[in-house]
Write a protein that holds these residues in place. Structure first.
Motif, PDB file in Angstrom:
ATOM      1  N   LYS A 197       0.831  -1.205   0.000  1.00 10.11           N
ATOM      2  CA  LYS A 197       0.000   0.000   0.000  1.00 10.11           C
ATOM      3  C   LYS A 197       0.866   1.257   0.000  1.00 10.11           C
ATOM      4  O   LYS A 197       0.629   2.195  -0.775  1.00 10.11           O
ATOM      5  CB  LYS A 197      -0.924  -0.001   1.221  1.00 10.11           C
ATOM      6  CG  LYS A 197      -2.152  -0.845   1.090  1.00 10.11           C
ATOM      7  CD  LYS A 197      -2.937  -0.887   2.388  1.00 10.11           C
ATOM      8  CE  LYS A 197      -3.237   0.481   2.928  1.00 10.11           C
ATOM      9  NZ  LYS A 197      -4.044   0.433   4.160  1.00 10.11           N
ATOM     10  N   ALA A 198       1.860   1.277   0.860  1.00 10.25           N
ATOM     11  CA  ALA A 198       2.731   2.458   0.952  1.00 10.25           C
ATOM     12  C   ALA A 198       3.511   2.657  -0.349  1.00 10.25           C
ATOM     13  O   ALA A 198       3.645   3.787  -0.837  1.00 10.25           O
ATOM     14  CB  ALA A 198       3.683   2.304   2.129  1.00 10.25           C
ATOM     15  N   CYS A 199       4.009   1.569  -0.909  1.00  5.59           N
ATOM     16  CA  CYS A 199       4.777   1.663  -2.161  1.00  5.59           C
ATOM     17  C   CYS A 199       3.896   2.142  -3.308  1.00  5.59           C
ATOM     18  O   CYS A 199       4.303   2.985  -4.115  1.00  5.59           O
ATOM     19  CB  CYS A 199       5.397   0.305  -2.489  1.00  5.59           C
ATOM     20  SG  CYS A 199       6.365   0.280  -4.012  1.00  5.59           S
ATOM     21  N   SER A 200       2.683   1.615  -3.401  1.00  4.62           N
ATOM     22  CA  SER A 200       1.782   2.020  -4.480  1.00  4.62           C
ATOM     23  C   SER A 200       1.369   3.484  -4.340  1.00  4.62           C
ATOM     24  O   SER A 200       1.258   4.205  -5.340  1.00  4.62           O
ATOM     25  CB  SER A 200       0.549   1.120  -4.500  1.00  4.62           C
ATOM     26  OG  SER A 200      -0.174   1.235  -3.284  1.00  4.62           O
ATOM     27  N   SER A 201       1.146   3.931  -3.108  1.00  6.98           N
ATOM     28  CA  SER A 201       0.790   5.345  -2.899  1.00  6.98           C
ATOM     29  C   SER A 201       1.934   6.260  -3.322  1.00  6.98           C
ATOM     30  O   SER A 201       1.707   7.316  -3.939  1.00  6.98           O
ATOM     31  CB  SER A 201       0.437   5.584  -1.428  1.00  6.98           C
ATOM     32  OG  SER A 201      -0.663   4.787  -1.039  1.00  6.98           O
ATOM     33  N   ALA A 202       3.178   5.858  -3.014  1.00  2.95           N
ATOM     34  CA  ALA A 202       4.334   6.656  -3.431  1.00  2.95           C
ATOM     35  C   ALA A 202       4.467   6.678  -4.945  1.00  2.95           C
ATOM     36  O   ALA A 202       4.807   7.717  -5.538  1.00  2.95           O
ATOM     37  CB  ALA A 202       5.607   6.089  -2.789  1.00  2.95           C
ATOM     38  N   SER A 203       4.192   5.555  -5.592  1.00  3.47           N
ATOM     39  CA  SER A 203       4.289   5.506  -7.062  1.00  3.47           C
ATOM     40  C   SER A 203       3.229   6.386  -7.718  1.00  3.47           C
ATOM     41  O   SER A 203       3.494   7.048  -8.721  1.00  3.47           O
ATOM     42  CB  SER A 203       4.142   4.067  -7.542  1.00  3.47           C
ATOM     43  OG  SER A 203       2.842   3.569  -7.268  1.00  3.47           O
ATOM     44  N   ILE A 204       2.026   6.413  -7.151  1.00  4.97           N
ATOM     45  CA  ILE A 204       0.961   7.258  -7.710  1.00  4.97           C
ATOM     46  C   ILE A 204       1.302   8.733  -7.539  1.00  4.97           C
ATOM     47  O   ILE A 204       1.067   9.559  -8.436  1.00  4.97           O
ATOM     48  CB  ILE A 204      -0.389   6.925  -7.048  1.00  4.97           C
ATOM     49  CG1 ILE A 204      -0.819   5.498  -7.415  1.00  4.97           C
ATOM     50  CG2 ILE A 204      -1.455   7.913  -7.466  1.00  4.97           C
ATOM     51  CD1 ILE A 204      -1.012   5.257  -8.884  1.00  4.97           C
ATOM     52  N   ALA A 205       1.879   9.085  -6.386  1.00  2.77           N
ATOM     53  CA  ALA A 205       2.290  10.473  -6.168  1.00  2.77           C
ATOM     54  C   ALA A 205       3.352  10.900  -7.172  1.00  2.77           C
ATOM     55  O   ALA A 205       3.332  12.031  -7.676  1.00  2.77           O
ATOM     56  CB  ALA A 205       2.809  10.640  -4.739  1.00  2.77           C
ATOM     57  N   ARG A 206       4.266  10.005  -7.505  1.00  2.00           N
ATOM     58  CA  ARG A 206       5.288  10.314  -8.511  1.00  2.00           C
ATOM     59  C   ARG A 206       4.684  10.353  -9.903  1.00  2.00           C
ATOM     60  O   ARG A 206       5.070  11.175 -10.756  1.00  2.00           O
ATOM     61  CB  ARG A 206       6.400   9.242  -8.460  1.00  2.00           C
ATOM     62  CG  ARG A 206       7.474   9.409  -9.529  1.00  2.00           C
ATOM     63  CD  ARG A 206       8.290  10.664  -9.283  1.00  2.00           C
ATOM     64  NE  ARG A 206       9.297  10.858 -10.315  1.00  2.00           N
ATOM     65  CZ  ARG A 206       9.111  11.577 -11.415  1.00  2.00           C
ATOM     66  NH1 ARG A 206       7.947  12.188 -11.618  1.00  2.00           N
ATOM     67  NH2 ARG A 206      10.088  11.716 -12.293  1.00  2.00           N
ATOM     68  N   LEU A 207       3.716   9.503 -10.143  1.00  2.00           N
ATOM     69  CA  LEU A 207       3.122   9.384 -11.473  1.00  2.00           C
ATOM     70  C   LEU A 207       2.320  10.623 -11.854  1.00  2.00           C
ATOM     71  O   LEU A 207       2.195  10.956 -13.047  1.00  2.00           O
ATOM     72  CB  LEU A 207       2.224   8.148 -11.512  1.00  2.00           C
ATOM     73  CG  LEU A 207       1.867   7.553 -12.874  1.00  2.00           C
ATOM     74  CD1 LEU A 207       3.115   7.200 -13.656  1.00  2.00           C
ATOM     75  CD2 LEU A 207       1.001   6.316 -12.677  1.00  2.00           C
ATOM     76  N   LYS A 208       1.754  11.315 -10.881  1.00  2.00           N
ATOM     77  CA  LYS A 208       0.959  12.509 -11.171  1.00  2.00           C
ATOM     78  C   LYS A 208       1.794  13.613 -11.816  1.00  2.00           C
ATOM     79  O   LYS A 208       1.254  14.475 -12.521  1.00  2.00           O
ATOM     80  CB  LYS A 208       0.318  13.035  -9.882  1.00  2.00           C
ATOM     81  CG  LYS A 208      -0.797  12.157  -9.339  1.00  2.00           C
ATOM     82  CD  LYS A 208      -1.387  12.752  -8.070  1.00  2.00           C
ATOM     83  CE  LYS A 208      -2.508  11.889  -7.520  1.00  2.00           C
ATOM     84  NZ  LYS A 208      -3.081  12.442  -6.260  1.00  2.00           N
ATOM     85  N   ASN A 209       3.113  13.588 -11.595  1.00  2.00           N
ATOM     86  CA  ASN A 209       3.990  14.637 -12.133  1.00  2.00           C
ATOM     87  C   ASN A 209       4.603  14.265 -13.477  1.00  2.00           C
ATOM     88  O   ASN A 209       5.437  15.017 -13.988  1.00  2.00           O
ATOM     89  CB  ASN A 209       5.113  14.927 -11.128  1.00  2.00           C
ATOM     90  CG  ASN A 209       4.572  15.375  -9.788  1.00  2.00           C
ATOM     91  OD1 ASN A 209       3.572  16.089  -9.723  1.00  2.00           O
ATOM     92  ND2 ASN A 209       5.215  14.946  -8.703  1.00  2.00           N
ATOM     93  N   VAL A 210       4.222  13.104 -14.030  1.00  2.00           N
ATOM     94  CA  VAL A 210       4.795  12.641 -15.296  1.00  2.00           C
ATOM     95  C   VAL A 210       3.710  12.651 -16.359  1.00  2.00           C
ATOM     96  O   VAL A 210       2.647  12.048 -16.178  1.00  2.00           O
ATOM     97  CB  VAL A 210       5.388  11.220 -15.161  1.00  2.00           C
ATOM     98  CG1 VAL A 210       5.980  10.762 -16.488  1.00  2.00           C
ATOM     99  CG2 VAL A 210       6.437  11.192 -14.065  1.00  2.00           C
ATOM    100  N   ASN A 211       3.963  13.344 -17.456  1.00  2.00           N
ATOM    101  CA  ASN A 211       2.993  13.427 -18.560  1.00  2.00           C
ATOM    102  C   ASN A 211       3.696  13.047 -19.853  1.00  2.00           C
ATOM    103  O   ASN A 211       4.116  13.894 -20.637  1.00  2.00           O
ATOM    104  CB  ASN A 211       2.396  14.829 -18.645  1.00  2.00           C
ATOM    105  CG  ASN A 211       1.319  14.915 -19.719  1.00  2.00           C
ATOM    106  OD1 ASN A 211       0.853  13.896 -20.224  1.00  2.00           O
ATOM    107  ND2 ASN A 211       0.936  16.135 -20.075  1.00  2.00           N
ATOM    108  N   ARG A 212       3.866  11.734 -20.055  1.00  2.00           N
ATOM    109  CA  ARG A 212       4.498  11.215 -21.271  1.00  2.00           C
ATOM    110  C   ARG A 212       3.700  10.016 -21.749  1.00  2.00           C
ATOM    111  O   ARG A 212       3.291   9.166 -20.957  1.00  2.00           O
ATOM    112  CB  ARG A 212       5.954  10.814 -20.995  1.00  2.00           C
ATOM    113  CG  ARG A 212       6.809  11.975 -20.523  1.00  2.00           C
ATOM    114  CD  ARG A 212       8.213  11.544 -20.164  1.00  2.00           C
ATOM    115  NE  ARG A 212       8.944  11.050 -21.329  1.00  2.00           N
ATOM    116  CZ  ARG A 212      10.274  11.056 -21.412  1.00  2.00           C
ATOM    117  NH1 ARG A 212      10.988  11.535 -20.401  1.00  2.00           N
ATOM    118  NH2 ARG A 212      10.882  10.588 -22.476  1.00  2.00           N
TER     119      ARG A 212
END
Length: 487
Positions: A138-153
């Motif tokens: 859960k913690a790892c997936s939440s961190a990945s989603i937070a990082r993913l919001k800043n990537v637009n490719r």
């Protein structure tokens, strides 16, 4: 676990033996990373998708030493992402010499590509879920989603869709699915603004699953009706959408549309996705029974599904006979199964169909029969079974389910003579439905045809043709061997 215990009793394992066990998987991961890197530089989404397909075969081989070595290869050790992901991997001193063997032969190049960064999140998340460390997942997936919001490719969209799925799955495993509903809605809005159609598909299915998990069918239908629709990009996501649509239509009493959606989902699902196909068949059987149809015996005899569909086979037999007592016994016998499948409310609806079938069988067998005998044959258990049989029979006659008349004065039912069905329009309607089904299947097959981009502009060199043929063969192989993990 027994293997790890036995290894402690033997002499320490040399580092080159550990390396030989780890290096093949690590080398495959590096090749996949190279493929992702090429796809990122050339902006070819198909290369990234191919890399994810190759990752499926390595999932069961992922270990903490392999992932640690790959993170050092793909990420900068001092970066924030590396620090976050390294926390979830246990340190093993005996396996730390793996990189010393590879570093002598190959210089490690540090990559800063967002695609590789997100791919590292996905690998660690898969490892945590397989190790049943759900809270850390859960913690790892939440961190990945937070990082993913800043990537637009666009090359990240394919990996992002997988992360969305496992993000929701990790919260579902811990029973906290309601916590991420707002996040999923925000991600769907972001994907819509970025025109990420694959992300929209995945997130829409995750939201529908979230709503249906808590029986919020009205909210699920409102979201589905207002969400933008387009041609399906993923067969798995399209199958899920059809399944959820069928469940919504079933609860809303739109059985004809529900039957079409559920059967189409079961037909389009990969053969390996057996659990998904079983769920589709369970709901399709109930919908067909509610429509007054009797499923064929071959539906319950499908390979690998006999045991799972056994309760529904006995239920179908009770409905087909029209025996209300047998129906009650089956419902009580498999009550736990129906509750686990969340189909208990549909079983309650079937009682009316059992009574109608029994009345129809009685009207065909008898030209005239008393209401007391009708109540006895239906096995009605009430204070006044004759009055109940009379009201049920009157309702069935008004609905057209039974072709008979009711003599209230004498207290009996008089059946009408059966006519020739070929003098009606029913055969024409049946043939029309079959023709429409075949035409619809043909149109879907034509729309599913795929061609390489810019085929008419390529020079057609032998090397390009060989590369294209190899990619097509690998794609066909992975689609055929598709794991039901996605379901």
């Amino acid at each position: 676990m027994t293997q790890d215990v036995e290894m402690k009793d033997h002499p320490p394992t040399p580092s080159h033996i550990v390396s030989s066990a780890v290096l093949p998987t690590l080398q495959h991961l590096k090749e996949i990373a190279s493929l992702i890197e090429t796809g990122s530089y050339t902006k070819e989404v198909r290369r990234v998708a191919r890399a994810l397909r190759l990752t499926k075969s390595l999932r069961r081989k992922l270990t903490a030493p392999v992932l640690s070595a790959f993170l050092e290869f793909a990420l900068v050790p001092g970066s924030e992402t590396y620090a976050q992901l390294s926390v979830y991997l246990p340190k093993e001193d005996e396996n730390m010499e793996v990189d010393t063997v590879t570093s002598a032969n190959q210089a490690l190049v540090k990559h800063l590509l967002p695609e590789l960064e997100i791919f590292c999140y996905l690998l660690v998340l898969l490892f945590l879920i397989d190790q049943k460390k759900y809270n850390e997942a859960k913690a790892c997936s939440s961190a990945s989603i937070a990082r993913l919001k800043n990537v637009n490719r666009r090359t990240v969209d394919v990996i992002a869709s997988r992360l969305y799925f496992y993000y929701s799955y990790s919260y579902e495993l811990t029973g906290d699915l309601a916590e991420i509903r707002g996040t999923l809605l925000a991600l769907h809005r972001i994907s819509t603004l970025r025109r990420d159609e694959l992300g929209q598909e995945t997130l829409l299915n995750l939201l529908l699953r979230n709503y249906l998990h808590y029986n919020l069918y009205d909210q699920a239908e409102k979201l589905r009706s207002k969400a933008p629709r387009f041609e399906a990009h993923s067969n798995q996501q399209f199958c899920r959408y059809l399944f959820y649509l069928g469940k919504i239509r079933t609860i809303q009493l739109e059985y004809t549309d529900a039957k079409e959606s559920l059967l189409q989902a079961a037909r389009k699902a990969p053969v390996a996705a057996q659990g998904f196909r079983i769920q589709c068949n369970k709901w399709a059987v109930l919908v067909r029974l509610l429509l007054g149809e009797v499923p064929e015996r071959t539906v319950f005899m499908q390979k690998g599904m006999e045991k799972a569909l056994r309760p529904y086979f006995e239920l179908t037999n009770a409905v087909r006979i029209g025996d209300l007592e047998l129906f009650r016994n089956v419902a009580e016998k498999f009550a736990a199964t129906f509750s686990a499948d969340r189909t208990h409310n549909l079983i309650v609806r079937l009682r009316h169909n059992v009574i109608r079938t029994g009345l129809r069988n009685i009207s065909i067998s008898y030209f005239r029969i008393s209401l007391a005998d009708v109540a006895e044959k239906l096995r009605l258990k009430s204070l006044n079974p004759v009055a109940d049989a009379e009201s049920l029979l009157a309702k069935a006659i008004s609905d057209g389910a039974v072709d008979a008349t009711l003599d209230h004065a004498n207290g009996w039912m008089v059946s009408k003579e059966t006519g020739d069905i070929y003098s009606t329009n029913e055969p024409q309607i049946a043939f029309n439905s079959r023709i429409a089904f075949c035409l619809n299947m043909h149109n879907e097959a034509v729309r599913a045809l795929q061609f390489p981009p810019n085929t008419h502009k390529e020079e057609g060199s032998a090397e390009k043709r060989r590369e294209r043929q190899q990619q097509e063969q690998e794609l066909a192989k992975h689609i055929a061997e598709e794991d039901d993990d996605d379901f």
